[in-house]
Design a protein around this motif. Structure first.
Motif, PDB file in Angstrom:
ATOM      1  N   LYS A   1      -0.160 -80.207 -22.838  1.00 48.88           N
ATOM      2  CA  LYS A   1      -0.712 -81.380 -22.166  1.00 48.88           C
ATOM      3  C   LYS A   1      -2.088 -81.743 -22.736  1.00 48.88           C
ATOM      4  O   LYS A   1      -2.379 -82.915 -23.002  1.00 48.88           O
ATOM      5  CB  LYS A   1      -0.808 -81.078 -20.674  1.00 48.88           C
ATOM      6  CG  LYS A   1      -1.061 -82.239 -19.789  1.00 48.88           C
ATOM      7  CD  LYS A   1      -0.989 -81.783 -18.339  1.00 48.88           C
ATOM      8  CE  LYS A   1      -1.180 -82.907 -17.381  1.00 48.88           C
ATOM      9  NZ  LYS A   1      -1.158 -82.452 -15.986  1.00 48.88           N
ATOM     10  N   LEU A   2      -2.914 -80.731 -22.949  1.00 49.75           N
ATOM     11  CA  LEU A   2      -4.255 -80.955 -23.488  1.00 49.75           C
ATOM     12  C   LEU A   2      -4.195 -81.452 -24.925  1.00 49.75           C
ATOM     13  O   LEU A   2      -4.939 -82.347 -25.320  1.00 49.75           O
ATOM     14  CB  LEU A   2      -5.080 -79.673 -23.399  1.00 49.75           C
ATOM     15  CG  LEU A   2      -6.547 -79.772 -23.774  1.00 49.75           C
ATOM     16  CD1 LEU A   2      -7.255 -80.839 -22.936  1.00 49.75           C
ATOM     17  CD2 LEU A   2      -7.221 -78.434 -23.589  1.00 49.75           C
ATOM     18  N   ARG A   3      -3.281 -80.899 -25.724  1.00 47.13           N
ATOM     19  CA  ARG A   3      -3.130 -81.328 -27.106  1.00 47.13           C
ATOM     20  C   ARG A   3      -2.727 -82.801 -27.173  1.00 47.13           C
ATOM     21  O   ARG A   3      -3.236 -83.563 -27.998  1.00 47.13           O
ATOM     22  CB  ARG A   3      -2.087 -80.446 -27.805  1.00 47.13           C
ATOM     23  CG  ARG A   3      -1.980 -80.686 -29.280  1.00 47.13           C
ATOM     24  CD  ARG A   3      -1.063 -79.702 -29.969  1.00 47.13           C
ATOM     25  NE  ARG A   3       0.281 -79.759 -29.433  1.00 47.13           N
ATOM     26  CZ  ARG A   3       0.954 -78.711 -28.929  1.00 47.13           C
ATOM     27  NH1 ARG A   3       0.394 -77.527 -28.883  1.00 47.13           N
ATOM     28  NH2 ARG A   3       2.176 -78.860 -28.472  1.00 47.13           N
ATOM     29  N   ARG A   4      -1.855 -83.219 -26.286  1.00 51.71           N
ATOM     30  CA  ARG A   4      -1.423 -84.616 -26.262  1.00 51.71           C
ATOM     31  C   ARG A   4      -2.538 -85.545 -25.784  1.00 51.71           C
ATOM     32  O   ARG A   4      -2.667 -86.668 -26.267  1.00 51.71           O
ATOM     33  CB  ARG A   4      -0.182 -84.769 -25.396  1.00 51.71           C
ATOM     34  CG  ARG A   4       1.017 -84.156 -26.064  1.00 51.71           C
ATOM     35  CD  ARG A   4       2.261 -84.349 -25.280  1.00 51.71           C
ATOM     36  NE  ARG A   4       3.395 -83.782 -26.024  1.00 51.71           N
ATOM     37  CZ  ARG A   4       4.627 -83.810 -25.618  1.00 51.71           C
ATOM     38  NH1 ARG A   4       4.948 -84.368 -24.471  1.00 51.71           N
ATOM     39  NH2 ARG A   4       5.591 -83.268 -26.345  1.00 51.71           N
ATOM     40  N   THR A   5      -3.339 -85.076 -24.846  1.00 51.90           N
ATOM     41  CA  THR A   5      -4.475 -85.876 -24.378  1.00 51.90           C
ATOM     42  C   THR A   5      -5.475 -86.090 -25.514  1.00 51.90           C
ATOM     43  O   THR A   5      -5.991 -87.195 -25.698  1.00 51.90           O
ATOM     44  CB  THR A   5      -5.165 -85.191 -23.182  1.00 51.90           C
ATOM     45  OG1 THR A   5      -4.224 -85.059 -22.116  1.00 51.90           O
ATOM     46  CG2 THR A   5      -6.367 -85.973 -22.712  1.00 51.90           C
ATOM     47  N   ILE A   6      -5.732 -85.037 -26.281  1.00 55.78           N
ATOM     48  CA  ILE A   6      -6.643 -85.149 -27.421  1.00 55.78           C
ATOM     49  C   ILE A   6      -6.091 -86.158 -28.436  1.00 55.78           C
ATOM     50  O   ILE A   6      -6.825 -86.987 -28.961  1.00 55.78           O
ATOM     51  CB  ILE A   6      -6.866 -83.767 -28.080  1.00 55.78           C
ATOM     52  CG1 ILE A   6      -7.643 -82.866 -27.126  1.00 55.78           C
ATOM     53  CG2 ILE A   6      -7.600 -83.908 -29.410  1.00 55.78           C
ATOM     54  CD1 ILE A   6      -7.666 -81.402 -27.549  1.00 55.78           C
ATOM     55  N   ALA A   7      -4.793 -86.106 -28.675  1.00 55.19           N
ATOM     56  CA  ALA A   7      -4.170 -87.040 -29.615  1.00 55.19           C
ATOM     57  C   ALA A   7      -4.299 -88.477 -29.126  1.00 55.19           C
ATOM     58  O   ALA A   7      -4.570 -89.385 -29.917  1.00 55.19           O
ATOM     59  CB  ALA A   7      -2.707 -86.681 -29.819  1.00 55.19           C
ATOM     60  N   ARG A   8      -4.122 -88.699 -27.835  1.00 56.27           N
ATOM     61  CA  ARG A   8      -4.274 -90.045 -27.276  1.00 56.27           C
ATOM     62  C   ARG A   8      -5.699 -90.552 -27.463  1.00 56.27           C
ATOM     63  O   ARG A   8      -5.924 -91.717 -27.811  1.00 56.27           O
ATOM     64  CB  ARG A   8      -3.925 -90.051 -25.796  1.00 56.27           C
ATOM     65  CG  ARG A   8      -2.461 -89.989 -25.504  1.00 56.27           C
ATOM     66  CD  ARG A   8      -2.192 -90.164 -24.001  1.00 56.27           C
ATOM     67  NE  ARG A   8      -0.821 -89.834 -23.724  1.00 56.27           N
ATOM     68  CZ  ARG A   8      -0.410 -88.727 -23.105  1.00 56.27           C
ATOM     69  NH1 ARG A   8      -1.293 -87.837 -22.682  1.00 56.27           N
ATOM     70  NH2 ARG A   8       0.863 -88.503 -22.897  1.00 56.27           N
ATOM     71  N   MET A   9      -6.675 -89.669 -27.223  1.00 57.63           N
ATOM     72  CA  MET A   9      -8.080 -90.055 -27.376  1.00 57.63           C
ATOM     73  C   MET A   9      -8.394 -90.393 -28.827  1.00 57.63           C
ATOM     74  O   MET A   9      -9.064 -91.389 -29.113  1.00 57.63           O
ATOM     75  CB  MET A   9      -8.992 -88.927 -26.901  1.00 57.63           C
ATOM     76  CG  MET A   9      -9.018 -88.730 -25.428  1.00 57.63           C
ATOM     77  SD  MET A   9     -10.129 -87.364 -25.052  1.00 57.63           S
ATOM     78  CE  MET A   9     -10.026 -87.343 -23.283  1.00 57.63           C
ATOM     79  N   LYS A  10      -7.923 -89.557 -29.753  1.00 59.32           N
ATOM     80  CA  LYS A  10      -8.182 -89.804 -31.165  1.00 59.32           C
ATOM     81  C   LYS A  10      -7.522 -91.097 -31.626  1.00 59.32           C
ATOM     82  O   LYS A  10      -8.101 -91.846 -32.420  1.00 59.32           O
ATOM     83  CB  LYS A  10      -7.678 -88.634 -32.013  1.00 59.32           C
ATOM     84  CG  LYS A  10      -8.559 -87.407 -31.921  1.00 59.32           C
ATOM     85  CD  LYS A  10      -8.055 -86.321 -32.844  1.00 59.32           C
ATOM     86  CE  LYS A  10      -8.981 -85.126 -32.838  1.00 59.32           C
ATOM     87  NZ  LYS A  10      -8.516 -84.082 -33.770  1.00 59.32           N
ATOM     88  N   THR A  11      -6.325 -91.370 -31.130  1.00 60.03           N
ATOM     89  CA  THR A  11      -5.626 -92.604 -31.482  1.00 60.03           C
ATOM     90  C   THR A  11      -6.402 -93.821 -31.010  1.00 60.03           C
ATOM     91  O   THR A  11      -6.579 -94.793 -31.755  1.00 60.03           O
ATOM     92  CB  THR A  11      -4.210 -92.612 -30.885  1.00 60.03           C
ATOM     93  OG1 THR A  11      -3.496 -91.486 -31.382  1.00 60.03           O
ATOM     94  CG2 THR A  11      -3.470 -93.892 -31.219  1.00 60.03           C
ATOM     95  N   GLU A  12      -6.878 -93.791 -29.787  1.00 61.81           N
ATOM     96  CA  GLU A  12      -7.646 -94.911 -29.244  1.00 61.81           C
ATOM     97  C   GLU A  12      -8.938 -95.102 -30.024  1.00 61.81           C
ATOM     98  O   GLU A  12      -9.322 -96.229 -30.341  1.00 61.81           O
ATOM     99  CB  GLU A  12      -7.947 -94.669 -27.757  1.00 61.81           C
ATOM    100  CG  GLU A  12      -8.769 -95.751 -27.115  1.00 61.81           C
ATOM    101  CD  GLU A  12      -8.115 -97.128 -27.124  1.00 61.81           C
ATOM    102  OE1 GLU A  12      -8.870 -98.122 -27.106  1.00 61.81           O
ATOM    103  OE2 GLU A  12      -6.882 -97.217 -27.150  1.00 61.81           O
TER     104      GLU A  12
END
Length: 64
Positions: free
Chosen positions: A45-56
């Motif tokens: 879950k945390l890894r996916r949240t980081i990916a979402r932040m980096k994408t934005e």
């Protein structure tokens, strides 16, 4: 964290949050390797949240 929540965060604060979350992720992985976490899906879950932040953050840089 939802993408709508991420979009509300200012760019400079978003970069700081990414750094904090990556540090948190690394610590969580280290702790999990020593003694298993109660809920190992937190890592995913945390890894996916980081990916979402980096994408934005990347989208904001490209739209400038």
């Amino acid at each position: 964290m939802k993408i709508a929540e991420i979009r509300e965060i200012p760019e400079n604060e978003l970069a700081e949050r990414i750094e904090a979350e990556v540090a948190n992720y690394n610590q969580m992985v280290l702790n999990h390797s020593i003694s298993p976490l109660d809920n190992p899906s937190q890592i995913k879950k945390l890894r996916r949240t980081i990916a979402r932040m980096k994408t934005e953050l990347k989208q904001r840089e490209l739209n400038k």
